[in-house]
Design a protein around this motif. Sequence first.
Motif, PDB file in Angstrom:
ATOM      1  N   GLN A   1       7.894 -15.529  12.648  1.00 62.14           N
ATOM      2  CA  GLN A   1       7.324 -15.311  11.318  1.00 62.14           C
ATOM      3  C   GLN A   1       6.705 -13.922  11.215  1.00 62.14           C
ATOM      4  OE1 GLN A   1       4.544 -18.477  10.683  1.00 62.14           O
ATOM      5  NE2 GLN A   1       5.991 -20.088  11.225  1.00 62.14           N
ATOM      6  N   HIS A   2       5.914 -13.530  12.220  1.00 61.15           N
ATOM      7  CA  HIS A   2       5.331 -12.185  12.210  1.00 61.15           C
ATOM      8  C   HIS A   2       6.427 -11.126  12.230  1.00 61.15           C
ATOM      9  CE1 HIS A   2       1.099 -13.325  12.909  1.00 61.15           C
ATOM     10  NE2 HIS A   2       1.588 -14.319  13.634  1.00 61.15           N
ATOM     11  N   ARG A   3       7.457 -11.363  13.058  1.00 58.36           N
ATOM     12  CA  ARG A   3       8.501 -10.369  13.233  1.00 58.36           C
ATOM     13  C   ARG A   3       9.289 -10.144  11.947  1.00 58.36           C
ATOM     14  NH1 ARG A   3      11.132 -12.859  17.080  1.00 58.36           N
ATOM     15  NH2 ARG A   3       9.721 -12.157  18.718  1.00 58.36           N
TER      16      ARG A   3
ATOM     17  N   GLU B   1       9.433  -6.609  10.136  1.00 56.84           N
ATOM     18  CA  GLU B   1      10.732  -5.940  10.035  1.00 56.84           C
ATOM     19  C   GLU B   1      11.055  -5.576   8.596  1.00 56.84           C
ATOM     20  OE1 GLU B   1      13.441  -8.628  11.829  1.00 56.84           O
ATOM     21  OE2 GLU B   1      13.046  -7.935  13.880  1.00 56.84           O
ATOM     22  N   ALA B   2      10.681  -6.431   7.658  1.00 55.72           N
ATOM     23  CA  ALA B   2      10.939  -6.126   6.250  1.00 55.72           C
ATOM     24  C   ALA B   2      10.157  -4.884   5.819  1.00 55.72           C
ATOM     25  CB  ALA B   2      10.570  -7.326   5.378  1.00 55.72           C
ATOM     26  N   VAL B   3       8.902  -4.795   6.252  1.00 58.22           N
ATOM     27  CA  VAL B   3       8.080  -3.639   5.882  1.00 58.22           C
ATOM     28  C   VAL B   3       8.606  -2.372   6.537  1.00 58.22           C
ATOM     29  CG1 VAL B   3       5.764  -2.639   6.055  1.00 58.22           C
ATOM     30  CG2 VAL B   3       6.031  -5.062   5.528  1.00 58.22           C
ATOM     31  N   GLU B   4       8.889  -2.432   7.839  1.00 63.21           N
ATOM     32  CA  GLU B   4       9.332  -1.224   8.528  1.00 63.21           C
ATOM     33  C   GLU B   4      10.719  -0.784   8.073  1.00 63.21           C
ATOM     34  OE1 GLU B   4      11.268  -2.537  12.773  1.00 63.21           O
ATOM     35  OE2 GLU B   4       9.108  -2.749  12.579  1.00 63.21           O
ATOM     36  N   ARG B   5      11.570  -1.735   7.681  1.00 62.36           N
ATOM     37  CA  ARG B   5      12.895  -1.351   7.195  1.00 62.36           C
ATOM     38  C   ARG B   5      12.786  -0.553   5.900  1.00 62.36           C
ATOM     39  NH1 ARG B   5      14.949  -6.041   6.994  1.00 62.36           N
ATOM     40  NH2 ARG B   5      15.717  -6.024   9.123  1.00 62.36           N
ATOM     41  N   ARG B   6      11.902  -1.004   5.013  1.00 65.32           N
ATOM     42  CA  ARG B   6      11.699  -0.246   3.773  1.00 65.32           C
ATOM     43  C   ARG B   6      11.139   1.144   4.076  1.00 65.32           C
ATOM     44  NH1 ARG B   6       9.829  -5.369   1.861  1.00 65.32           N
ATOM     45  NH2 ARG B   6       7.659  -4.780   2.278  1.00 65.32           N
ATOM     46  N   THR B   7      10.272   1.230   5.080  1.00 61.32           N
ATOM     47  CA  THR B   7       9.662   2.518   5.416  1.00 61.32           C
ATOM     48  C   THR B   7      10.689   3.498   5.948  1.00 61.32           C
ATOM     49  OG1 THR B   7       7.581   1.385   5.943  1.00 61.32           O
ATOM     50  CG2 THR B   7       7.850   3.615   6.777  1.00 61.32           C
ATOM     51  N   TRP B   8      11.474   3.059   6.950  1.00 64.05           N
ATOM     52  CA  TRP B   8      12.407   4.030   7.524  1.00 64.05           C
ATOM     53  C   TRP B   8      13.601   4.309   6.610  1.00 64.05           C
ATOM     54  CZ3 TRP B   8      17.414   2.679   8.296  1.00 64.05           C
ATOM     55  CH2 TRP B   8      17.755   1.381   8.658  1.00 64.05           C
ATOM     56  N   GLN B   9      13.960   3.363   5.769  1.00 60.45           N
ATOM     57  CA  GLN B   9      15.022   3.651   4.808  1.00 60.45           C
ATOM     58  C   GLN B   9      14.576   4.711   3.800  1.00 60.45           C
ATOM     59  OE1 GLN B   9      16.009  -0.233   3.273  1.00 60.45           O
ATOM     60  NE2 GLN B   9      17.592  -0.595   4.817  1.00 60.45           N
ATOM     61  N   ALA B  10      13.296   4.628   3.369  1.00 59.38           N
ATOM     62  CA  ALA B  10      12.776   5.654   2.453  1.00 59.38           C
ATOM     63  C   ALA B  10      12.725   7.014   3.143  1.00 59.38           C
ATOM     64  CB  ALA B  10      11.389   5.250   1.964  1.00 59.38           C
TER      65      ALA B  10
ATOM     66  N   ALA C   1       3.773  -1.404   9.341  1.00 67.28           N
ATOM     67  CA  ALA C   1       3.368  -0.264   8.517  1.00 67.28           C
ATOM     68  C   ALA C   1       3.426   1.026   9.330  1.00 67.28           C
ATOM     69  CB  ALA C   1       1.963  -0.484   7.968  1.00 67.28           C
ATOM     70  N   LYS C   2       3.693   2.130   8.641  1.00 68.89           N
ATOM     71  CA  LYS C   2       3.811   3.434   9.298  1.00 68.89           C
ATOM     72  C   LYS C   2       2.470   3.867   9.868  1.00 68.89           C
ATOM     73  CE  LYS C   2       4.504   8.321   8.166  1.00 68.89           C
ATOM     74  NZ  LYS C   2       4.794   9.284   7.081  1.00 68.89           N
TER      75      LYS C   2
END
Length: 717
Positions: A468-470, A474-483, A674-675
Amino acid sequence: MPGFTMQGTGDGSRAETPAQVLDSLRREATARLLPLLGETLKVERLRLEAERLGDVQDARIADAIAEDLAGVSVLGSELIRHEQRWQKSLTEVFAAWPAAPVARSFDQFSLLSEDQLQAQLIGQPVSEALDRRFESVRSVIDQRLYTVSASMGYRQRPSNPLAARFMVDCFLAAFDAQACARRLRASLLRRYEALLDAHLGALYAWCNTRLAEAGYAMAGDGDHSLLASSLGAPPDGGSVARTRIWEDGNALAPARHGWQTGGPVTAGRSGMADAPRGNLLRRHARTLRDARRAELDAASRSFRPEEFQAALSLLQSERSLPMPGAAHAVRMREGLYRVAGGLGIDRHDVAFDPDQDDAISLVGGLFDLLADRHLLLPASRERLAVLTLPYLHLALEDPQLFETSTPPSMQLLSLLVDLWDGADDQDEQSKELLVLADRASAAVIDGAHGDGRVFPAQLAQIDAVLGQHRRRAEAVERRTWQALRGRERLEAARRQAAIDVADRLRDRPLLPTVAAFLDGEWRQALVQAWLRDGVASDRYREVLSLGDALVEVDALAAGSGGSAVADRLLGILPALRECCVQCGVDETATDAQLSGLVAEHASPTPRSVHVPDDGDPDGGDASSLSDLDREAAAGFAEGQRFVQPGASGPGRVLRLAWRSALTGGCLLVNAAGAKELLLSPIALRARAADGRLQPRPLAGPVPAALDEMARRARSGS
C-alpha cells in the motif's frame, strides 16, 4: 509439511526428509529461473528499441512502443521487488504441496477479477504449450512425486510444484496488472516462454536425478493408494509391499549427506554438495578457530546436540543477550555458556563441537556486518542481536542457508534490516514501519525451532502493508520524474533548435520574411520533430532540409534570380505550408505569410543579418551528459536506497527514483515518493564519498553481507 524420515541403506544413518528434498527442488528452481525475470526485461527492451529505430509509420504504434519502453524501464528499476514476488509465489506453491496453492485454485462458482481473467487468458496457452513440450520428462518427476507424497502419508494425487502452469503463475504474480500494462504483460510473457523453453529441460532433468538419488521410486497414478497404505502401515503389516516398491532397479539408494555428521557425500548434488558458498565460509571459520584452540582443548567434551538445543531455546526465550556492544558471536557464546550453567553444565568442562562453533561464527559475522553497515536505533540494534539465536538454529539445520538462492528466512532478515535502517521514531510513517518490523522479528523469536512457516507468513504480512505504501509512493514519484523528464526534453529540443537556427542565420544577409520564418515557424517545427521523433530521425532531417532549401532559394534570388528562383520556391511551398500548419498558424495567416515570402523574392528587397532572440548558442548543450557524468553514475542504479544521516538525530531514507538519460540528473525521493534532491551524478558521488548520503546495496543487506564474507574468506582475511 509432515515429516517422514527414510532410512539409509548403508549404516543406518539418517537420510533426508521429504521436506528437505522438496526444499532443495525449490532452491534449485529459484537459482535457475529467478534470473530469467531480468533477462525477460532485457530481451523485451532490445526488441522495443529495435522497433522504435525502425520505420514506424503509424503514430499510434510509435506511441505504444514508447509507452512500453517506459513501462519496461519502470519494471527494471523495481526488479528486486518483482523477484521477491516471484520467490514468494513459488514458496507458496511448495508450502501447499502436495495440493495446489489455494490462491491459484478457483471454485466453479467463484467470480474472477479482471486481473485473474487476463492472467488465465494469456497464461493458459503458454502453460499448455510448455506442458506439451516437456510432457515426457515431467511425467517421470510426477511419478516420483507420487512416492514422495505417499511417504508423507498423503493419499490424494499430488501436484507437480514445478509444472509449467505454476511457473507461469509465478511470473504473472511478479508482474501483476497493477505494475504492468496489459499489452506489455502479454509481450513479456511471450519472451518468458521462450526463456523457459530453453531452461526447463535442464531443470527437470536435475530434479529427476535429485529425487532418484534421494530414493524415491517411479510409481503410476494407480499405484498411489497402495504406496500410501504400505508406506504408512506398521512395519509388520507393510514389509512385503515396501520391499517390492523399493526393489532393485525401481529407485536408487538414498545418498548420505550432511555437514553436521561429517560423513562422506555420495555422488550427486545434495546437502553440502549444493552449498559452495556455505562450505567456503565454514572452512574459513575453521581457520580462524585456532585463536580459541586452548579453550577448546581444555574442555573434556563437546556439547551434545540436545544440550545445545536446550540451551539455545532457553536463551532465546529470555529475549536478550549478555555483553551489549560486543561482537555477536561473543554474545551468543557467553549467553549459551551462562544458560548451560543453569542446567548444571560447567563451562570449563564442555566446548562447542566444530559444527556448532562454525555456525556461531558465521551467524555472528553476518550480523556484525549488518549492524555495522546500517544506521539502526538502539532498540532495533538489540532486536537484531536477539535474532541471531533463531538464525543460529537455522544455520545448524539448513546447510544451504548461506547460498545465493536465498530462502524466505534470509529474505525476511534483509527486509527487517531495510525497515530498521535509517528509521526515525519521531516520524509517524517511519514509526509505523518500525512497529511492523518489530512485530515480525518478535514472531520469529517467539516461534518454535524448526517451524519454517513463520518466515513466509511474516514476509506476506510485511509485503501486504508495504504494498500500500509502495503504490502511493510510486504514483507520486512517477508524476515527479515524468514532469522532470518532459521539461528536460523540451529544454534539450529548444537548445538544439537554437543551434540549428543560428547556423543558418549567422553572418548571412537574408530577406526579412525568410529570417522571420526560420526564427519562428521553422524553429518550432524543429522542436516538435525532436520531441516526437528524436534528433536522429528522418523527420528531423526533413525539417532541416526544408530550412536549408529556403536559405538556398534566398541566395539564388540574391544572385542571378530568374525562373530558377520561382521553380525552387514553388517546389518547397507545400512543405512551408505544412510547417506553418503544424505550428498552429491558421490558414489565412499562413496564406498571408507565404504570399509575403513570394513577393519579397520577386521584388528587390534589402537583406540584412538577423540575430536570433535567444542569443548565442555556440556554447552548445551545457546540460548534456558528459563522459565524467557517465563514469560517476556508473555505480548507482534506479531503485537504490540511500540513508541520509541526521545532524544530531535519526536519519532518513531516500531512494533513487529516476536518472535522466539526457543530463544524468539523479532524482532522490523520500518514503512518500516526494522529491527531496535532484543531483548531478558527480554531486551524488561526492555526497556518497563524504558520508552525507550512505548508499545501500541494490541486492539487499543480507546478500551484500554474505558476498563480503565470501570475499574475505577467499582472500584469507
